[in-house]
Design an enzyme around this catalytic site. Structure first.
Site, short mmCIF file in Angstrom:
data_model
loop_
_atom_site.label_atom_id
_atom_site.label_comp_id
_atom_site.label_asym_id
_atom_site.label_seq_id
_atom_site.Cartn_x
_atom_site.Cartn_y
_atom_site.Cartn_z
N LYS A 33 -11.47 -6.97 6.71
CA LYS A 33 -10.60 -6.09 7.74
C LYS A 33 -11.99 -5.17 8.05
O LYS A 33 -12.47 -4.48 6.95
CB LYS A 33 -9.56 -5.56 7.11
CG LYS A 33 -8.82 -4.67 8.17
CD LYS A 33 -7.59 -3.95 7.54
CE LYS A 33 -6.85 -3.26 8.42
NZ LYS A 33 -5.69 -2.58 7.91
N CYS A 81 -3.93 6.17 0.07
CA CYS A 81 -3.43 5.02 -0.54
C CYS A 81 -3.13 5.08 -1.81
O CYS A 81 -3.33 4.26 -2.75
CB CYS A 81 -4.56 3.92 -0.08
SG CYS A 81 -4.77 3.69 1.69
N SER A 117 -6.12 -3.03 15.28
CA SER A 117 -5.47 -2.49 16.14
C SER A 117 -6.49 -1.91 17.31
O SER A 117 -6.43 -1.92 18.35
CB SER A 117 -4.85 -1.22 15.80
OG SER A 117 -5.38 -0.31 15.18
N GLU A 140 -17.06 -7.52 -4.08
CA GLU A 140 -15.83 -6.97 -3.98
C GLU A 140 -14.90 -8.14 -4.06
O GLU A 140 -13.80 -8.43 -4.65
CB GLU A 140 -15.29 -6.10 -2.64
CG GLU A 140 -15.86 -4.79 -2.86
CD GLU A 140 -14.71 -3.87 -3.89
OE1 GLU A 140 -13.62 -4.47 -4.19
OE2 GLU A 140 -14.85 -2.74 -3.75
N LYS A 165 -12.33 -4.45 2.70
CA LYS A 165 -11.67 -3.65 3.77
C LYS A 165 -12.79 -2.44 3.89
O LYS A 165 -12.66 -1.64 2.98
CB LYS A 165 -10.33 -3.05 3.30
CG LYS A 165 -9.64 -2.18 4.59
CD LYS A 165 -8.34 -1.90 4.01
CE LYS A 165 -7.57 -0.96 4.99
NZ LYS A 165 -6.22 -0.63 4.37
N CYS A 208 -0.03 4.27 1.69
CA CYS A 208 -0.51 5.34 2.78
C CYS A 208 0.64 5.54 3.95
O CYS A 208 0.68 6.84 4.05
CB CYS A 208 -1.51 4.93 3.52
SG CYS A 208 -1.65 3.26 4.42
N TYR A 255 -2.63 -8.63 16.71
CA TYR A 255 -1.76 -8.25 17.46
C TYR A 255 -1.59 -8.97 18.85
O TYR A 255 -0.75 -8.80 19.77
CB TYR A 255 -1.83 -6.82 18.04
CG TYR A 255 -1.89 -5.81 16.60
CD1 TYR A 255 -0.94 -5.56 16.22
CD2 TYR A 255 -3.27 -5.44 16.13
CE1 TYR A 255 -0.75 -4.64 14.74
CE2 TYR A 255 -3.23 -4.69 14.87
CZ TYR A 255 -2.06 -4.46 14.23
OH TYR A 255 -2.22 -3.87 13.12
N ARG A 315 -10.94 8.07 4.04
CA ARG A 315 -10.93 7.03 2.93
C ARG A 315 -12.21 6.40 2.28
O ARG A 315 -12.07 5.46 1.90
CB ARG A 315 -9.65 6.16 3.46
CG ARG A 315 -8.34 6.50 3.65
CD ARG A 315 -7.60 5.46 4.31
NE ARG A 315 -6.26 6.19 4.41
CZ ARG A 315 -5.26 5.97 5.37
NH1 ARG A 315 -5.43 4.84 6.26
NH2 ARG A 315 -4.11 6.57 5.25
N CYS A 367 0.76 -1.26 0.13
CA CYS A 367 0.02 -0.12 0.17
C CYS A 367 0.87 1.14 0.03
O CYS A 367 2.23 1.10 0.29
CB CYS A 367 -0.77 0.04 1.18
SG CYS A 367 -2.24 1.20 1.00
#
Length: 326
Positions: free
Chosen positions: A252, A127, A278, A237, A199, A119, A317, A221, A117
């Site tokens: 995501k 992006c 996150s 998609e 996403k 960004c 994470y 975005r 990407c």
């Protein structure tokens, strides 16, 4: 009540593990790694407790720490030494992800996935290549087709550096086909693509943008990431990415979109991935710090729910902590 039907018979300790429908293993998990070209020491990420940016010189050591927990795969994200309008450091031969990938693949057995990407590399934080006057006009954002060529360049540079898999995350129309064509033309026909196929423009990304220094400097975005309200669009998609040659299909975020994960699993035979992002990580940590939740229990339950919904792979994470217990 018909007392011949007693589901509790199969909940005793002896039989409970034998009839468990969903299992979570360390091999299901991918651990994110942030490599930072602007520092020569590890820098804690305040909004993501337990995580840090590492310099290129520490990338191998960081991956070895992850491997010790049983996690076999990592996803590399880069913070470049400089940024510009087109994000040119994203495909530089000596770029931060490229240098880290070379060292990690040479010195460890980790399976290396790279984020494809722009960004983190553009000075505006979007992006792709901006349309003229995008900073002043909220109806304008990224030039789709001009961005595709750059995504192909990034993917090829990662493959040349040793990446085992590339993961385009920008939600640019046609990105999978463009990257597949670029990889094949450069001789990397064996490198698979894990597409961020659905996403969403989510409020759960905040801590990541702090970690990767990738927040947009203006606007948002919404013109290229999906509306959180749309499920049918997500199915379209994902189908488009399948047609273009995606090997793994990513949803995501994960927890607020388990219905999308389940629908992708039902409709496609491809491996399905989900990104436990996150914000999902940070909110559980925050609640645990308040004493409201037990972090170990809710982390494991969260990942189990993602797996139960149909994900084969989970980018999270929590990977190290959960894998270490498994």
């Amino acid at each position: 009540m018909d007392m011949t039907r007693r589901p509790r018979r199969l909940r005793t300790d002896g039989v409970r593990p034998l009839v468990r429908e969903t299992d979570l293993a360390a091999s299901d998990l991918i651990a994110p790694v942030f490599v930072d070209a602007t520092t020569d020491e590890r820098v804690p990420i305040e909004t993501m407790p337990g995580h840090e940016r590492v310099p290129v010189s520490e990338a191998v050591a960081r991956v070895e720490e992850i491997r010790e927990t049983g996690v076999e795969a990592v996803m590399l994200f880069g913070v470049p030494e400089s940024k510009d309008e087109r994000g040119s450091r994203a495909w530089a031969e000596d770029g931060v992800v490229q240098e880290a990938a070379r060292q990690i693949t040479a010195e460890t057995d980790a399976y290396v996935v790279t984020d494809v990407c722009l960004c983190e590399y553009t000075d505006h934080g979007h992006c792709g290549v901006l349309e003229d006057d995008a900073a002043e006009d909220p109806t304008l954002t990224v030039r789709n087709d001009e961005t595709l060529e750059l995504l192909g360049d990034i993917a090829v540079s990662h493959a040349r550096a040793g990446a085992d898999m590339v993961a385009p995350s920008g939600m640019i129309d046609g990105m999978v086909g463009a990257i597949r064509g670029a990889l094949d033309e450069d001789g990397h026909t064996e490198v698979p693509i894990m597409s961020y196929a659905a996403k969403f423009e989510s409020a759960f990304y905040g801590p990541f943008r702090d970690a990767a220094d990738g927040a947009p400097s203006f606007g948002d975005r919404r013109h290229y990431q999906m509306d959180p309200a749309n499920a049918r669009e997500a199915r379209r998609e994902v189908s488009l990415d399948v047609e273009q040659g995606a090997d793994v299909l990513m949803v995501k975020p994960a927890l607020p979109y388990l219905d999308i994960v389940a629908q992708v699993r039902e409709r496609h035979d491809h491996p399905v991935a989900a990104y436990n992002v996150s914000g999902e990580y940070a909110m559980l940590h925050a609640a645990a710090e308040k004493g409201w939740l037990d972090l170990e229990s809710v982390a494991s339950e969260s990942l189990l729910s993602i797996k139960r919904a149909g994900a084969d792979l989970i980018l999270t994470y929590f990977a190290e902590d959960v894998a270490d217990r498994l």
